[in-house]
Scaffold this motif. Structure first.
Motif, mmCIF file in Angstrom:
data_model
loop_
_atom_site.group_PDB
_atom_site.id
_atom_site.type_symbol
_atom_site.label_atom_id
_atom_site.label_comp_id
_atom_site.label_asym_id
_atom_site.label_seq_id
_atom_site.Cartn_x
_atom_site.Cartn_y
_atom_site.Cartn_z
ATOM 1 N N ASN A 27 4.011 4.467 11.527
ATOM 2 C CA ASN A 27 4.432 3.219 12.162
ATOM 3 C C ASN A 27 4.065 1.984 11.333
ATOM 4 O OD1 ASN A 27 5.586 4.381 14.504
ATOM 5 N ND2 ASN A 27 3.536 4.729 15.318
ATOM 6 N N ASP A 28 3.269 2.154 10.281
ATOM 7 C CA ASP A 28 2.812 1.005 9.488
ATOM 8 C C ASP A 28 3.938 0.091 8.992
ATOM 9 O OD1 ASP A 28 0.294 2.018 9.949
ATOM 10 O OD2 ASP A 28 -0.276 2.119 7.840
ATOM 11 N N PRO A 29 5.096 0.622 8.574
ATOM 12 C CA PRO A 29 6.162 -0.294 8.129
ATOM 13 C C PRO A 29 6.644 -1.249 9.226
ATOM 14 C CG PRO A 29 6.597 1.919 7.324
ATOM 15 C CD PRO A 29 5.446 2.018 8.307
ATOM 16 N N ASP A 30 6.382 -0.917 10.493
ATOM 17 C CA ASP A 30 6.762 -1.812 11.595
ATOM 18 C C ASP A 30 6.053 -3.162 11.496
ATOM 19 O OD1 ASP A 30 8.162 0.375 12.577
ATOM 20 O OD2 ASP A 30 6.838 0.689 14.306
ATOM 21 N N PHE A 31 4.828 -3.166 10.941
ATOM 22 C CA PHE A 31 4.037 -4.396 10.907
ATOM 23 C C PHE A 31 3.512 -4.770 9.525
ATOM 24 C CE2 PHE A 31 1.431 -0.929 12.657
ATOM 25 C CZ PHE A 31 0.429 -0.827 11.711
ATOM 26 N N SER A 32 3.731 -3.901 8.546
ATOM 27 C CA SER A 32 3.257 -4.192 7.196
ATOM 28 C C SER A 32 4.443 -4.187 6.229
ATOM 29 C CB SER A 32 2.211 -3.165 6.756
ATOM 30 O OG SER A 32 1.719 -3.495 5.472
ATOM 31 N N PRO A 33 4.988 -5.358 5.917
ATOM 32 C CA PRO A 33 6.161 -5.413 5.049
ATOM 33 C C PRO A 33 5.911 -4.882 3.639
ATOM 34 C CG PRO A 33 5.331 -7.628 5.490
ATOM 35 C CD PRO A 33 4.550 -6.679 6.352
ATOM 36 N N ARG A 34 4.665 -4.738 3.246
ATOM 37 C CA ARG A 34 4.356 -4.199 1.918
ATOM 38 C C ARG A 34 4.596 -2.694 1.839
ATOM 39 N NH1 ARG A 34 -0.981 -2.053 1.939
ATOM 40 N NH2 ARG A 34 -1.292 -2.337 -0.296
ATOM 41 N N VAL A 35 4.639 -1.997 2.992
ATOM 42 C CA VAL A 35 4.860 -0.550 3.013
ATOM 43 C C VAL A 35 6.361 -0.287 2.961
ATOM 44 C CG1 VAL A 35 4.507 1.603 4.274
ATOM 45 C CG2 VAL A 35 2.735 -0.168 4.320
ATOM 46 N N LEU A 36 6.805 0.289 1.845
ATOM 47 C CA LEU A 36 8.223 0.562 1.648
ATOM 48 C C LEU A 36 8.617 1.934 2.182
ATOM 49 C CD1 LEU A 36 8.473 -0.751 -2.029
ATOM 50 C CD2 LEU A 36 8.961 -1.993 0.095
ATOM 51 N N LYS A 37 7.689 2.888 2.100
ATOM 52 C CA LYS A 37 7.954 4.265 2.524
ATOM 53 C C LYS A 37 6.619 4.911 2.866
ATOM 54 C CE LYS A 37 9.699 8.641 0.841
ATOM 55 N NZ LYS A 37 9.906 9.479 -0.307
ATOM 56 N N ASP A 58 2.865 -4.660 -3.819
ATOM 57 C CA ASP A 58 1.876 -5.737 -3.808
ATOM 58 C C ASP A 58 2.086 -6.590 -5.045
ATOM 59 O OD1 ASP A 58 0.262 -5.049 -1.502
ATOM 60 O OD2 ASP A 58 -0.495 -3.357 -2.661
ATOM 61 N N ALA A 59 2.159 -7.888 -4.838
ATOM 62 C CA ALA A 59 2.305 -8.836 -5.951
ATOM 63 C C ALA A 59 3.466 -8.431 -6.864
ATOM 64 C CB ALA A 59 1.003 -8.936 -6.739
ATOM 65 N N GLY A 60 4.554 -7.952 -6.259
ATOM 66 C CA GLY A 60 5.740 -7.592 -7.014
ATOM 67 C C GLY A 60 5.692 -6.241 -7.704
ATOM 68 N N MET A 61 4.586 -5.512 -7.557
ATOM 69 C CA MET A 61 4.440 -4.218 -8.222
ATOM 70 C C MET A 61 4.365 -3.094 -7.191
ATOM 71 S SD MET A 61 1.678 -5.331 -11.129
ATOM 72 C CE MET A 61 1.336 -3.650 -11.529
ATOM 73 N N LYS A 62 5.095 -2.001 -7.438
ATOM 74 C CA LYS A 62 5.051 -0.830 -6.563
ATOM 75 C C LYS A 62 3.907 0.082 -6.989
ATOM 76 C CE LYS A 62 9.935 -0.484 -5.376
ATOM 77 N NZ LYS A 62 11.126 0.381 -5.440
ATOM 78 N N SER A 63 3.270 0.693 -5.994
ATOM 79 C CA SER A 63 2.243 1.689 -6.276
ATOM 80 C C SER A 63 2.256 2.744 -5.177
ATOM 81 C CB SER A 63 0.852 1.042 -6.388
ATOM 82 O OG SER A 63 0.480 0.449 -5.163
ATOM 83 N N GLN A 64 1.661 3.865 -5.482
ATOM 84 C CA GLN A 64 1.529 4.965 -4.527
ATOM 85 C C GLN A 64 0.133 4.890 -3.918
ATOM 86 O OE1 GLN A 64 4.348 6.856 -3.980
ATOM 87 N NE2 GLN A 64 5.163 5.358 -5.436
ATOM 88 N N ARG A 65 0.065 5.041 -2.618
ATOM 89 C CA ARG A 65 -1.210 4.964 -1.902
ATOM 90 C C ARG A 65 -1.334 6.167 -0.981
ATOM 91 N NH1 ARG A 65 -4.376 0.347 -3.425
ATOM 92 N NH2 ARG A 65 -2.904 -0.961 -4.535
ATOM 93 N N ASP A 66 -2.481 6.810 -0.996
ATOM 94 C CA ASP A 66 -2.777 7.921 -0.098
ATOM 95 C C ASP A 66 -3.982 7.542 0.748
ATOM 96 O OD1 ASP A 66 -0.772 9.511 -1.236
ATOM 97 O OD2 ASP A 66 -2.131 10.306 -2.748
ATOM 98 N N PHE A 67 -3.775 7.548 2.065
ATOM 99 C CA PHE A 67 -4.846 7.220 3.000
ATOM 100 C C PHE A 67 -5.185 8.448 3.829
ATOM 101 C CE2 PHE A 67 -3.203 3.082 1.921
ATOM 102 C CZ PHE A 67 -4.353 2.316 1.823
ATOM 103 N N GLU A 68 -6.449 8.834 3.778
ATOM 104 C CA GLU A 68 -6.916 9.997 4.531
ATOM 105 C C GLU A 68 -7.613 9.528 5.807
ATOM 106 O OE1 GLU A 68 -10.020 13.754 4.223
ATOM 107 O OE2 GLU A 68 -9.824 12.375 2.532
ATOM 108 N N ILE A 69 -7.221 10.123 6.914
ATOM 109 C CA ILE A 69 -7.905 9.850 8.176
ATOM 110 C C ILE A 69 -9.257 10.562 8.117
ATOM 111 C CG2 ILE A 69 -7.856 10.166 10.682
ATOM 112 C CD1 ILE A 69 -5.793 8.132 9.651
#
Length: 149
Positions: A27-37, A58-69
């Motif tokens: 659901n993060d893209p619903d409220f975080s415009p920086r999340v593209l996918k 972020d700042a015009g640059m794409k990156s991959q992010r992995d978040f672990e619960i």
């Protein structure tokens, strides 16, 4: 070296519903415009060990992010850490939820940002931008959750 930002909002929805909504990082893209996918593994219910794989800008640059619960205590606590290796990462983040006496759910969001390599030089700027945006970020979460739930 690290820096933190946080925001607190009251969402006009029951705590259990807000917890379920926020625990599903898709659901993060619903409220975080920086999340593209964003994708989740494994499929199924979010639990400790679930990883959300995202592409962010972020700042015009794409990156991959992995978040672990790292922790879920329904319906009051969600914790995560960034498992990816970027110049600035989230060492720890989370949501603290509690019933609001006037109704709805009080939500506190926080992220502790950490710089690595060149990111150590950028951390003060990134932290300042994040702290400045934190109240608006909280409001975006509120609006999205109230719309979705």
């Amino acid at each position: 070296m690290s820096t933190q930002f946080e925001a607190t909002v009251t969402i006009d929805r029951p705590i259990e519903a807000v917890f379920t909504y926020l625990a599903d990082g898709r659901n993060d893209p619903d409220f975080s415009p920086r999340v593209l996918k964003i994708d989740k593994s494994p499929d199924g219910t979010t639990k400790a060990g679930t990883v959300f794989h995202s592409t962010v800008k972020d700042a015009g640059m794409k990156s991959q992010r992995d978040f672990e619960i790292t922790e879920l205590t329904a319906p009051t606590r969600i914790r995560w850490r960034e498992a990816s290796h970027n110049s600035i990462t989230v060492r720890e983040g989370g949501y603290d939820l509690e019933p609001n006496p006037g109704g709805g759910t009080r939500v506190r969001l926080f992220n502790v940002l950490e710089g690595h390599g060149m990111g150590k030089l950028l951390l003060p700027l990134a932290g300042g931008v994040s702290r400045k945006d934190a109240p608006d970020f909280g409001e975006r979460i509120k609006v999205a959750a109230e719309h979705a739930i």
